[in-house]
Design an enzyme around this catalytic site. Structure first.
Site, PDB file in Angstrom:
ATOM      1  N   LYS A 178      10.737  -3.979   5.949  1.00  0.00           N
ATOM      2  CA  LYS A 178       9.666  -2.987   5.813  1.00  0.00           C
ATOM      3  C   LYS A 178       8.747  -3.096   7.016  1.00  0.00           C
ATOM      4  CE  LYS A 178       5.577  -2.421   2.952  1.00  0.00           C
ATOM      5  NZ  LYS A 178       5.045  -2.619   1.608  1.00  0.00           N
TER       6      LYS A 178
HETATM    7  C1  R5P Z   1       0.927  -5.069   2.103  1.00  0.00           C
HETATM    8  O1  R5P Z   1       1.091  -6.168   2.587  1.00  0.00           O
HETATM    9  C2  R5P Z   1       1.674  -4.684   0.966  1.00  0.00           C
HETATM   10  O2  R5P Z   1       2.936  -5.264   1.040  1.00  0.00           O
HETATM   11  C3  R5P Z   1       1.821  -3.210   0.660  1.00  0.00           C
HETATM   12  O3  R5P Z   1       2.818  -3.131  -0.281  1.00  0.00           O
HETATM   13  C4  R5P Z   1       2.196  -2.342   1.827  1.00  0.00           C
HETATM   14  O4  R5P Z   1       1.213  -2.360   2.799  1.00  0.00           O
HETATM   15  C5  R5P Z   1       2.550  -0.906   1.425  1.00  0.00           C
HETATM   16  O5  R5P Z   1       1.528  -0.251   0.869  1.00  0.00           O
HETATM   17  P1  R5P Z   1       0.706   0.887   1.625  1.00  0.00           P
HETATM   18  O6  R5P Z   1       1.574   2.100   1.605  1.00  0.00           O
HETATM   19  O7  R5P Z   1      -0.521   1.035   0.791  1.00  0.00           O
HETATM   20  O8  R5P Z   1       0.428   0.419   3.021  1.00  0.00           O
END
Ligand code: R5P
Length: 260
Positions: free
Chosen positions: A173
């Site tokens: 990710k």
């Molecule tokens: C952050 O470390 C988390 O893993 C979140 O799951 C990630 O940032 C994704 O969420 P968002 O779309 O709010 O950035």
């Protein structure tokens, strides 16, 4: 690839189109009660039917998510620091693989902080988690966390993403950036993009559309869904972009704005 690992991966990245909409609600592990997640039971239950998987911590899973909801779980298993600290990179593994199995996780997730002072710790933790996961057939999603001082460009992100994949992550990710093809094309495993801070709905849909167009396997989106004025419409619109190939404009006009 081992059957169990492959089977679990297919619960997350849907084999019909090799795409995924992951709903990320794990923010509390270092941010505490994030806006939109104060009462998870109430805010997230209506979204579960539309997400391909749910990324969260074990504390929220055990206490706030209906075990009969039937949604594949991506379990956040790293932590150890909070937003009160300047440096968020000092993370370790916070959940045993045994507990991940007990919770029937389809994957486990850990952050690495390439370029930070705890870079090595993150990479070694990832390697250990991959070894443990392989023992039980559980894939690892590596999150390439980006420190405040780092530039989210293709040069940096392709480096971080590639290191995650080389260390054994089954999914990586990362953040969307210009020249995103470079990030995807140099990574041997599926790449999903985070949504990042809340923006306008059209802008978030645009990000999802561009990421998919440039080779992402999907999104792992949180704030732009659960902080939206219409979270159910928003997740349906994201799904339409990722799985049905709608443009951001089409999804905004015909899904986000139309459905009650
Ligand atoms: C952050 O470390 C988390 O893993 C979140 O799951 C990630 O940032 C994704 O969420 P968002 O779309 O709010 O950035």
């Amino acid at each position: 690839m081992d059957y169990g690992l492959k089977n679990r991966l297919s619960r997350i990245i849907k084999p019909k189109d090799n795409k995924t909409v992951m709903l990320a609600i794990d923010h509390g592990y270092f941010m505490g009660p994030t806006a939109g997640l104060e009462n998870i039971k109430r805010s997230i239950a209506p979204l579960l039917n539309y997400a391909d998987s749910l990324m969260l911590t074990r504390g929220i899973l055990r206490n706030q998510i209906d075990a009969g909801a039937g949604i594949p779980i991506v379990l956040r298993v790293s932590g150890g620091t909070s937003i009160l600290k300047d440096d968020l990179s000092d993370e370790d593994i916070t959940v045993s693989m045994e507990d991940a199995v007990r919770l029937n996780a389809s994957a486990v997730a850990l952050s690495i902080f390439i370029g930070s002072k705890n870079e090595k710790q993150g990479i070694i933790n990832l390697a250990r988690l991959v070894d443990e996961g392989n023992r039980y057939g559980i894939p690892v999603l590596a999150v390439t966390a980006v420190g405040r001082e780092m530039t989210r460009d293709a040069r940096y992100l392709s480096l971080a993403v590639r290191i995650a994949a080389e260390t054994g992550a089954s999914i990586v990710k990362t953040y969307y950036c210009d020249d995103f093809e470079r990030v995807v094309n140099t990574c041997p495993v599926p790449v999903v993009v985070a949504g990042g801070k809340k923006t306008g709905e059209e802008e978030a849909l645009e990000l999802a559309y561009n990421a998919i167009k440039r080779g992402a396997a999907g999104v792992d989106m949180g704030r732009n869904i659960f902080q939206s004025e219409k979270p159910v419409n928003m997740i349906k619109a994201v799904k339409a972009v990722v799985h049905k190939g709608l443009t951001a404009e089409e999804a905004y006009n015909t899904v986000y704005n139309i459905i009650k």
